[in-house]
Write a protein that holds these residues in place. Structure first.
Motif, PDB file in Angstrom:
ATOM      1  N   GLY B 187       1.013  -1.182  -0.077  1.00 25.73           N
ATOM      2  CA  GLY B 187      -0.143   0.134   0.084  1.00 25.73           C
ATOM      3  C   GLY B 187       0.728   1.324   0.151  1.00 25.73           C
ATOM      4  N   ILE B 188       2.149   1.230   0.048  1.00 23.26           N
ATOM      5  CA  ILE B 188       3.189   2.575  -0.094  1.00 23.26           C
ATOM      6  C   ILE B 188       3.121   2.627  -1.582  1.00 23.26           C
ATOM      7  CG2 ILE B 188       5.427   3.332   0.455  1.00 23.26           C
ATOM      8  CD1 ILE B 188       5.513   1.041   2.721  1.00 23.26           C
ATOM      9  N   SER B 189       2.780   4.097  -1.721  1.00 22.50           N
ATOM     10  CA  SER B 189       3.170   4.626  -2.945  1.00 22.50           C
ATOM     11  C   SER B 189       4.515   4.786  -3.367  1.00 22.50           C
ATOM     12  CB  SER B 189       2.552   5.891  -3.436  1.00 22.50           C
ATOM     13  OG  SER B 189       1.508   5.892  -3.260  1.00 22.50           O
ATOM     14  N   THR B 190       5.054   4.290  -4.652  1.00 24.44           N
ATOM     15  CA  THR B 190       6.438   4.399  -4.774  1.00 24.44           C
ATOM     16  C   THR B 190       6.699   5.400  -6.081  1.00 24.44           C
ATOM     17  OG1 THR B 190       6.138   2.472  -5.911  1.00 24.44           O
ATOM     18  CG2 THR B 190       7.295   2.488  -3.841  1.00 24.44           C
ATOM     19  N   LEU B 191       7.879   6.270  -5.821  1.00 21.44           N
ATOM     20  CA  LEU B 191       8.325   6.900  -6.953  1.00 21.44           C
ATOM     21  C   LEU B 191       9.752   6.500  -7.444  1.00 21.44           C
ATOM     22  CD1 LEU B 191       8.378   9.322  -9.004  1.00 21.44           C
ATOM     23  CD2 LEU B 191       8.883  10.883  -7.300  1.00 21.44           C
ATOM     24  N   ILE B 192      10.037   5.837  -8.529  1.00 25.18           N
ATOM     25  CA  ILE B 192      11.145   5.051  -8.764  1.00 25.18           C
ATOM     26  C   ILE B 192      11.951   5.549  -9.879  1.00 25.18           C
ATOM     27  CG2 ILE B 192      12.275   2.852  -9.352  1.00 25.18           C
ATOM     28  CD1 ILE B 192       9.670   1.644  -8.428  1.00 25.18           C
ATOM     29  N   VAL B 193      13.206   6.163  -9.582  1.00 24.93           N
ATOM     30  CA  VAL B 193      14.179   6.505 -10.805  1.00 24.93           C
ATOM     31  C   VAL B 193      15.110   5.312 -11.041  1.00 24.93           C
ATOM     32  CG1 VAL B 193      16.063   7.990 -11.169  1.00 24.93           C
ATOM     33  CG2 VAL B 193      13.853   9.055 -10.010  1.00 24.93           C
ATOM     34  N   ASP B 194      14.991   5.134 -12.164  1.00 28.06           N
ATOM     35  CA  ASP B 194      15.859   3.787 -12.757  1.00 28.06           C
ATOM     36  C   ASP B 194      15.858   3.849 -14.452  1.00 28.06           C
ATOM     37  OD1 ASP B 194      16.773   1.393 -10.942  1.00 28.06           O
ATOM     38  OD2 ASP B 194      17.206   1.198 -12.908  1.00 28.06           O
ATOM     39  N   LYS B 195      16.905   3.067 -14.926  1.00 25.20           N
ATOM     40  CA  LYS B 195      16.913   3.223 -16.557  1.00 25.20           C
ATOM     41  C   LYS B 195      16.259   2.075 -16.937  1.00 25.20           C
ATOM     42  CE  LYS B 195      20.923   6.048 -16.313  1.00 25.20           C
ATOM     43  NZ  LYS B 195      21.629   5.735 -15.061  1.00 25.20           N
ATOM     44  N   ASN B 196      15.817   0.936 -16.070  1.00 26.43           N
ATOM     45  CA  ASN B 196      15.431  -0.516 -16.667  1.00 26.43           C
ATOM     46  C   ASN B 196      13.787  -0.474 -17.109  1.00 26.43           C
ATOM     47  OD1 ASN B 196      14.596  -3.119 -16.909  1.00 26.43           O
ATOM     48  ND2 ASN B 196      16.207  -3.715 -15.342  1.00 26.43           N
ATOM     49  N   ILE B 197      13.679  -0.073 -18.384  1.00 27.52           N
ATOM     50  CA  ILE B 197      12.182   0.033 -18.699  1.00 27.52           C
ATOM     51  C   ILE B 197      11.549  -1.111 -18.445  1.00 27.52           C
ATOM     52  CG2 ILE B 197      10.685   0.739 -20.656  1.00 27.52           C
ATOM     53  CD1 ILE B 197      12.820   1.891 -22.002  1.00 27.52           C
ATOM     54  N   LYS B 198      11.917  -2.205 -18.823  1.00 28.83           N
ATOM     55  CA  LYS B 198      11.208  -3.566 -18.622  1.00 28.83           C
ATOM     56  C   LYS B 198      10.535  -3.803 -17.315  1.00 28.83           C
ATOM     57  CE  LYS B 198      12.476  -7.899 -20.579  1.00 28.83           C
ATOM     58  NZ  LYS B 198      13.429  -8.659 -20.825  1.00 28.83           N
ATOM     59  N   ALA B 199      11.719  -3.667 -16.257  1.00 33.57           N
ATOM     60  CA  ALA B 199      11.227  -3.771 -14.888  1.00 33.57           C
ATOM     61  C   ALA B 199      10.267  -2.714 -14.537  1.00 33.57           C
ATOM     62  CB  ALA B 199      12.470  -3.699 -13.939  1.00 33.57           C
ATOM     63  N   LEU B 200      10.398  -1.709 -14.954  1.00 37.55           N
ATOM     64  CA  LEU B 200       9.438  -0.569 -14.277  1.00 37.55           C
ATOM     65  C   LEU B 200       8.061  -0.627 -14.962  1.00 37.55           C
ATOM     66  CD1 LEU B 200      12.121   2.555 -14.682  1.00 37.55           C
ATOM     67  CD2 LEU B 200      11.292   1.458 -12.578  1.00 37.55           C
ATOM     68  N   LYS B 201       8.006  -1.124 -16.130  1.00 40.85           N
ATOM     69  CA  LYS B 201       6.930  -1.196 -16.995  1.00 40.85           C
ATOM     70  C   LYS B 201       5.795  -2.319 -16.051  1.00 40.85           C
ATOM     71  CE  LYS B 201       6.522  -3.138 -21.044  1.00 40.85           C
ATOM     72  NZ  LYS B 201       7.060  -3.471 -22.443  1.00 40.85           N
ATOM     73  N   LYS B 202       6.471  -3.266 -15.705  1.00 39.23           N
ATOM     74  CA  LYS B 202       5.951  -4.185 -14.921  1.00 39.23           C
ATOM     75  C   LYS B 202       5.274  -3.718 -13.465  1.00 39.23           C
ATOM     76  CE  LYS B 202       8.291  -8.067 -15.447  1.00 39.23           C
ATOM     77  NZ  LYS B 202       9.070  -8.967 -14.896  1.00 39.23           N
ATOM     78  N   LEU B 203       6.248  -2.842 -12.961  1.00 33.58           N
ATOM     79  CA  LEU B 203       6.044  -2.288 -11.480  1.00 33.58           C
ATOM     80  C   LEU B 203       5.116  -1.267 -11.265  1.00 33.58           C
ATOM     81  CD1 LEU B 203       7.309  -3.763  -8.976  1.00 33.58           C
ATOM     82  CD2 LEU B 203       9.089  -2.147  -9.267  1.00 33.58           C
ATOM     83  N   CYS B 204       5.424  -0.452 -12.332  1.00 38.33           N
ATOM     84  CA  CYS B 204       4.632   1.064 -12.114  1.00 38.33           C
ATOM     85  C   CYS B 204       3.509   1.169 -12.987  1.00 38.33           C
ATOM     86  CB  CYS B 204       5.684   2.122 -12.639  1.00 38.33           C
ATOM     87  SG  CYS B 204       7.235   1.974 -11.631  1.00 38.33           S
TER      88      CYS B 204
END
Lengths: 318, 237
Positions: B187-204
């Protein structure tokens, strides 16, 4: 266990055993007992400085301000020819010193680094000259304590401040309480936050802590302990004068703390004993004692990078 | 009552005379997870630091849960239940693992503490074995776990992670991604800076791409898929 390091436990055990026995064997030599008492009082002062400089990261050159203030406040507060209760007035002195530290702290803690050193020095010099030039506070001669305070608690009296051995144990108790109090503070969550902010204030603030408040509280704690040491010193010799507040006093305490191993707290005790011991020896050996004193300090700082405590830890810690 | 947890509005941040962020605006809804992508030097870290007040913006506003926090000092913003996991992990070299968690722990602004020492230990069993080690004696992955653990014990509503997987071995990286997914689910909102599009697409749920201090792309994961070329061009060197 609040004393985490083996070296710390060994050094403190040896120190307290010897310190407890000194008056028993030297009851007749009240000069020596008095000398060691002074060293114990100075150790309280140096520990309070070591806490601020080594642990909180506040390098102050004006710590003697509170040492002198402790003495002055006591004399100013007490009626001239009446024996007051020591404990009650010690609380008054520490309370007022804490308030002064609050006001001074709010001003000086807005700066950091070299500016902090300069502004603490400037403020303590200001107060020094105020007392030096004041007619009502005795000017450069200072003030005298005519009546030793009474130390009874709820009518029970077990300490006589005129007895050098009793005063000695009162000072030793101050060392123990200061040591334990600082250690407990450092081990608490408050202490960890202070420690973190010494290393990286921005990062600590990013964890949601108001660094200013934590530093201010630490500054008040350190200053109040210094005032208690100053009060004891004034009582031991029966007077207080502006010499208590000189920047040399602050500087010497800083040297003792560095010599002992900055930030180790128990090192402050070692540093004070070593410094005062060397001073005593050189003063009696030669007229050029300053040369020897300076030379041996330079040698020790060069050889013992982390002070006496650091050296002992290297020998004893595995 | 708006549904936005974090809203950044027309943010302009300058380092000296160089203008880094130009009228940057985006929103993060409650419970959602957002990625912030961009090449090096495009202003990702500056955006985070402007949100937190570490670098004060020249103009613009930051709203957290409807409240304008732009004028607050950093520590007060964090007390609104924001946690920050800095780039490079930010260990204190004079504190042990246990002390890191001890100094950071506090209940959230409502006095609730769902995340405590035990729960962090259960989430990161590897830290359990290193409790008395200094923060800097840990491996990169362990440091990252500790940095996240230290953020968790502050019981945040929003966790901001800067380059959380940078410089880690692929397997460890996967561990960290899994942990971030668990945090999100709690339930915690996250703001993630990263360069890995694949992982971020799944997660965010939402993705913002910054180019030269301006929002270049802002959309959901599906929209990201549709604009993959545009986004990949913006991210590739």
């Amino acid at each position: 266990m609040i004393f985490e390091k083996r070296t710390e436990r060994i050094v403190l055990a040896i120190f307290f055993v010897i310190a407890l026995c000194i008056p028993l064997f030297l009851e007749d030599n009240s000069f020596f007992v008095g000398k060691v008492t002074t060293i114990l009082i100075l150790a309280v002062f140096v520990m309070s400085l070591d806490f601020l400089v080594g642990r909180v990261g506040l390098v102050t050159l004006g710590h003697a301000l509170f040492y002198g203030l402790g003495g002055y406040l006591f004399v100013i507060l007490t009626p001239e020819y009446e024996a007051v209760n020591f404990w009650v007035y010690a609380i008054y002195v520490m309370g007022i010193s804490a308030l002064v530290a609050l006001v001074v702290g709010v001003v000086v803690l807005r700066t950091s680094g070299i500016y902090f050193i300069m502004i603490t020095l400037a403020i303590s010099q200001m107060v020094y000259y105020f007392f030096f030039d004041s007619l009502e506070f005795g000017g450069s001669d200072g003030l005298f304590i005519f009546m030793k305070p009474d130390t009874s608690i709820f009518g029970l009296s077990f300490l006589d401040l005129d007895n050098p051995s009793h005063f000695y144990y009162l000072s030793l108790l101050a060392v123990l309480i200061t040591l334990v109090a600082i250690k407990i503070i450092l081990r608490s969550r408050f202490g960890r936050i202070v420690e973190a902010s010494r290393l990286n204030p921005e990062r600590t603030e990013a964890l949601g802590y108001n660094i200013f408040a934590f530093r201010l509280i630490s500054y008040i704690i350190g200053s109040t302990l210094a005032a208690y040491a100053g009060l004891l010193f004034a009582l031991q010799y029966g007077y207080v004068n502006p010499q208590f507040m000189t920047w040399e006093m602050s500087g010497t305490a800083l040297v003792m703390s560095i010599l002992g191993g900055m930030g180790t707290i128990y090192g402050a005790i070692l540093g004070t004993i070593t410094y005062e011991g060397l001073l005593y020896i050189f003063e009696h050996l030669s007229d050029d004692w300053m040369l020897f004193m300076g030379g041996s300090i330079i040698l020790m700082v060069l050889l013992l990078r982390k002070g006496l405590a650091g050296y002992l830890e290297k020998l004893l810690e595995k | 009552m708006s549904n936005n947890l974090l809203e950044v509005k027309n943010l302009n941040t300058l380092y000296g005379r160089s203008h880094i962020l130009h009228d940057l605006s985006f929103k993060l809804e409650k419970g959602q997870s957002m990625s912030l992508m961009g090449r090096n030097g495009m202003g990702k870290t500056t955006t985070l630091k402007s949100i937190l007040g570490i670098v004060p913006p020249r103009s613009g506003h930051v709203y957290f849960d409807g409240e304008d926090i732009s004028k607050l000092p950093t520590w007060k913003r964090m007390r609104r239940d924001i946690a920050y996991v800095p780039e490079g992990r930010g260990m204190f070299h004079n504190l042990t693992v246990k002390e890191h968690l001890q100094m950071a722990a506090r209940p959230d602004s409502n006095g609730k503490s769902g995340w405590d020492f035990e729960r962090v230990m259960a989430t990161f069993p590897r830290l359990q074995e290193r409790l008395s080690n200094l923060g800097t004696e840990l491996s990169g992955g362990e440091q990252q776990m500790l940095a996240i653990g230290r953020a968790l014990v502050t019981n945040p509503r929003l966790m901001i992670l800067d380059e959380a997987t940078e410089g880690l071995a692929p397997l460890i990286r996967q561990d960290i991604w899994n942990v971030i997914a668990t945090i999100r689910e709690s339930g915690i909102s996250t703001l993630i800076v990263d360069k890995n599009i694949k992982a971020l697409k799944k997660l965010c749920d939402r993705h913002v791409v910054i180019v030269k201090g301006q929002v270049h792309f802002d959309g959901s994961s599906e929209e990201l898929d549709q604009n993959l070329d545009k986004v990949e061009t913006a991210l590739s060197v």
